[in-house]
Design an enzyme around this catalytic site. Structure first.
Site, short mmCIF file in Angstrom:
data_model
loop_
_atom_site.label_atom_id
_atom_site.label_comp_id
_atom_site.label_asym_id
_atom_site.label_seq_id
_atom_site.Cartn_x
_atom_site.Cartn_y
_atom_site.Cartn_z
N SER A 123 -2.44 -24.28 -0.36
CA SER A 123 -3.12 -23.12 -0.99
C SER A 123 -1.90 -22.00 -0.83
O SER A 123 -1.36 -21.99 0.01
CB SER A 123 -4.43 -22.73 -0.42
N TYR A 148 -9.75 -20.03 7.56
CA TYR A 148 -9.56 -21.00 6.43
C TYR A 148 -8.06 -21.19 6.31
O TYR A 148 -7.48 -22.27 5.89
CB TYR A 148 -10.21 -20.86 5.15
N LYS A 152 -4.74 -24.32 6.46
CA LYS A 152 -3.79 -24.86 5.57
C LYS A 152 -2.33 -24.77 6.15
O LYS A 152 -1.71 -25.63 6.09
CB LYS A 152 -4.03 -24.23 4.33
P1 NAD Z 1 -14.97 -28.98 -2.55
O1 NAD Z 1 -15.61 -28.41 -1.70
O2 NAD Z 1 -15.45 -29.10 -4.02
O3 NAD Z 1 -14.03 -30.35 -2.11
C1 NAD Z 1 -13.80 -30.68 -0.90
C2 NAD Z 1 -14.83 -32.21 -0.67
O4 NAD Z 1 -14.36 -32.53 0.76
C3 NAD Z 1 -16.16 -31.77 -0.85
O5 NAD Z 1 -16.59 -32.85 -1.50
C4 NAD Z 1 -16.62 -32.12 0.49
O6 NAD Z 1 -17.94 -32.73 0.69
C5 NAD Z 1 -15.70 -33.02 1.27
N1 NAD Z 1 -15.56 -32.79 2.69
C6 NAD Z 1 -15.23 -31.89 3.49
N2 NAD Z 1 -15.05 -32.06 4.73
C7 NAD Z 1 -15.18 -33.53 4.93
C8 NAD Z 1 -14.92 -34.26 6.02
N3 NAD Z 1 -14.81 -34.04 7.48
N4 NAD Z 1 -14.91 -35.51 5.53
C9 NAD Z 1 -15.11 -36.21 4.29
N5 NAD Z 1 -15.22 -35.33 3.21
C10 NAD Z 1 -15.25 -33.99 3.54
O7 NAD Z 1 -13.38 -28.14 -2.89
P2 NAD Z 1 -12.16 -28.06 -3.79
O8 NAD Z 1 -12.06 -26.81 -4.40
O9 NAD Z 1 -12.29 -29.36 -4.93
O10 NAD Z 1 -11.07 -28.38 -2.93
C11 NAD Z 1 -10.49 -29.51 -2.74
C12 NAD Z 1 -9.22 -29.20 -1.50
O11 NAD Z 1 -8.46 -28.27 -2.07
C13 NAD Z 1 -9.58 -28.42 -0.16
O12 NAD Z 1 -8.82 -28.97 0.70
C14 NAD Z 1 -9.43 -27.05 -0.57
O13 NAD Z 1 -9.33 -26.30 0.52
C15 NAD Z 1 -8.15 -27.08 -1.42
N6 NAD Z 1 -8.22 -25.94 -2.23
C16 NAD Z 1 -9.24 -25.51 -3.29
C17 NAD Z 1 -8.69 -24.16 -3.65
C18 NAD Z 1 -9.93 -23.70 -4.40
O14 NAD Z 1 -9.87 -22.64 -4.99
N7 NAD Z 1 -10.82 -24.53 -5.19
C19 NAD Z 1 -7.44 -23.55 -3.77
C20 NAD Z 1 -6.58 -23.91 -2.83
C21 NAD Z 1 -6.64 -25.41 -2.08
N1 UFG Z 2 -13.30 -10.95 -7.43
C1 UFG Z 2 -14.41 -9.89 -7.71
N2 UFG Z 2 -15.41 -10.11 -7.47
C2 UFG Z 2 -16.14 -11.53 -7.14
C3 UFG Z 2 -15.22 -12.69 -6.72
C4 UFG Z 2 -13.91 -12.11 -6.84
O1 UFG Z 2 -13.86 -8.91 -8.15
O2 UFG Z 2 -17.36 -11.66 -7.12
C5 UFG Z 2 -11.97 -10.88 -7.34
C6 UFG Z 2 -11.35 -10.79 -6.04
O3 UFG Z 2 -11.26 -9.44 -5.52
C7 UFG Z 2 -9.66 -11.13 -6.49
C8 UFG Z 2 -10.37 -12.08 -7.75
O4 UFG Z 2 -11.42 -11.88 -8.43
O5 UFG Z 2 -9.23 -9.96 -7.00
C9 UFG Z 2 -10.19 -13.55 -7.19
O6 UFG Z 2 -10.96 -13.87 -6.36
P1 UFG Z 2 -11.68 -15.45 -5.80
O7 UFG Z 2 -12.37 -15.24 -4.82
O8 UFG Z 2 -12.09 -16.21 -7.12
O9 UFG Z 2 -10.16 -16.17 -5.42
P2 UFG Z 2 -9.18 -15.84 -4.27
O10 UFG Z 2 -7.58 -15.41 -4.71
O11 UFG Z 2 -9.55 -14.64 -3.26
O12 UFG Z 2 -8.83 -16.97 -3.15
C10 UFG Z 2 -8.89 -18.22 -3.91
C11 UFG Z 2 -9.75 -19.40 -2.89
C12 UFG Z 2 -9.08 -19.28 -1.92
C13 UFG Z 2 -7.50 -19.79 -1.97
C14 UFG Z 2 -6.67 -18.95 -2.85
C15 UFG Z 2 -5.58 -19.32 -3.50
O13 UFG Z 2 -10.92 -18.63 -2.87
O14 UFG Z 2 -9.59 -20.47 -0.97
O15 UFG Z 2 -7.74 -18.63 -4.15
O16 UFG Z 2 -5.14 -18.48 -4.12
F1 UFG Z 2 -6.87 -20.00 -0.83
#
Ligand code: NAD
Ligand code: UFG
Length: 333
Positions: A123, A148, A152
């Site tokens: 991330s 979290y 990572k």
């Molecule tokens: P998500 O929660 O939809 O998917 C993660 C999946 O992993 C879920 O289906 C959950 O049930 C499964 N899981 C969690 N712990 C587990 C375990 N111990 N064993 C088996 N399965 C398990 O989230 P996502 O948004 O699809 O994220 C996928 C990956 O990308 C994650 O590692 C997350 O940290 C990373 N990521 C997500 C974002 C974001 O904003 N969505 C940003 C950067 C990185």
């Molecule tokens: N925001 C609002 N109101 C809300 C939610 C978010 O104003 O209800 C704003 C936040 O302050 C920020 C922007 O919208 O300025 C984006 O916020 P998000 O929560 O959607 O995303 P973040 O950038 O905070 O974080 C996300 C994921 C993290 C990941 C990161 C990677 O949640 O897990 O992107 O860049 F690490």
């Protein structure tokens, strides 16, 4: 065959669609703690292909090894993990255990079954308060503001050290920026439990009347309109990034790190205005205090992924807003 951990999750489900459409065979595992097994049927509706799947927790080494011994796994794409920033502050041990112990358990099993190729979901959060924007992969990793983020940060280090000790391994670390949107079919997307943490799912829940208004966290940042700026990326583009990363694995890349973002920063107000324009729906909002731990501005320099992987994000913010809303609408019918 590719092993996908966290297979029924938001990003993995879209990635499986792109992988299957490119001829890859998939075996998936998930413990379903944040997703539903019904996602598998919807993937199959899109691609017409079946996925081998088992409900397994990656920390359960024996179950994992038992299940995987039936397959010849060449590459593992590792998505499984807990990802709620606020929850990680309240439950740090749970996050370190799930994400870090889980990854270590997975690495041990991959070693035992002879799988030498890994793609990992990292991330942009590892950059902390970025030293500069747009952020290149050379930007130093920063101080994370929550457990979290540290998971990572630490998993990246574990993977770097593992590849160093095993030069025949190929490990690709993908640093995602802000994934939003959904598959254009509306069959798969992001459906968070409880109150959404992230901007786009909150907006779609306001749009459908599930929540009264959006709270905009601060309008006094040093950004063009004072609200936070992020690099929103369509989840289908992100999913394609994993198919492109497979080419680096094929070329025996060793250890590589790529940013997956669009290179464009949009403010919270830009997202609200675009959502309203594209979907013709008003999003009531109120400006409130900054959210602790938030940064002003974060967007990628995605040049390395373009140069090395031939990957470029193609979808616009309009597409992201349209597809997010289409998916939310499908959920409500
Ligand atoms: P998500 O929660 O939809 O998917 C993660 C999946 O992993 C879920 O289906 C959950 O049930 C499964 N899981 C969690 N712990 C587990 C375990 N111990 N064993 C088996 N399965 C398990 O989230 P996502 O948004 O699809 O994220 C996928 C990956 O990308 C994650 O590692 C997350 O940290 C990373 N990521 C997500 C974002 C974001 O904003 N969505 C940003 C950067 C990185
Ligand atoms: N925001 C609002 N109101 C809300 C939610 C978010 O104003 O209800 C704003 C936040 O302050 C920020 C922007 O919208 O300025 C984006 O916020 P998000 O929560 O959607 O995303 P973040 O950038 O905070 O974080 C996300 C994921 C993290 C990941 C990161 C990677 O949640 O897990 O992107 O860049 F690490």
């Amino acid at each position: 065959m590719i092993l996908v951990t966290g297979a029924t999750g938001f990003i993995a489900s879209h990635t499986i669609v792109e992988l299957q459409n490119n001829g890859f065979d998939i075996v998936g595992i998930d413990n379903l703690c944040n997703s539903s097994v019904s996602v598998l049927d919807n993937i199959q509706k899109i691609t017409g292909k079946k996925i081998e799947f088992s409900n397994i927790d990656i920390r359960d080494k024996d179950a994992l090894k038992n299940f995987l011994s039936g397959y010849k796994i060449d590459t593992c794409i590792h998505f499984a993990g807990l990802k709620a920033v606020g929850e990680s502050v309240a439950k740090p041990v749970e996050y370190y255990d799930n994400n870090i112990s889980g990854t270590i358990s997975l690495l041990k099993v991959l070693n035992e079954i002879g799988c030498k190729n890994i793609i990992f979901s990292s991330s942009a959060t590892v950059y902390g308060i970025p030293a500069f924007v747009p952020i290149t992969e050379e930007c130093p990793k920063g101080i994370c503001t929550n457990p979290y983020g540290w998971t990572k940060h630490m998993i990246e280090q574990i993977l770097v050290d593992t590849q160093k000790a095993n030069p025949d391994m190929n490990i690709v670390i993908l640093r995602y920026f802000n994934p939003v949107g959904a598959h254009p079919s509306g069959l798969i997307g992001e459906n968070p439990n409880g109150i959404p943490n992230n901007l786009m799912p909150y907006i779609t829940q306001v749009a459908c009347g599930k929540r009264e208004k959006l709270f905009v966290y601060g309008n006094d940042y040093d950004t063009p309109d004072g609200t936070g700026v992020r690099d929103y990326i369509h989840v289908v583009d992100l999913a394609r990034g994993h198919v492109c990363a497979m080419s680096a694995i094929d070329k025996k890349c060793g250890l590589e790190i790529f940013n997956l973002g669009t290179g464009h920063g949009y403010s919270v107000l830009d997202v609200i205005n675009t959502f309203e324009k594209v979907n013709n729906i008003k999003i009531p909002y109120e400006i409130t205090a900054r959210r602790p731990g938030d940064i002003a501005m974060c967007y990628a320099n995605p040049e390395k992924a373009k140069r090395v992987l031939g990957w470029v994000a193609e979808h616009s913010l309009d597409d992201m807003c349209r597809d997010s809303w289409n998916y939310q609408n499908n959920l409500n019918v």
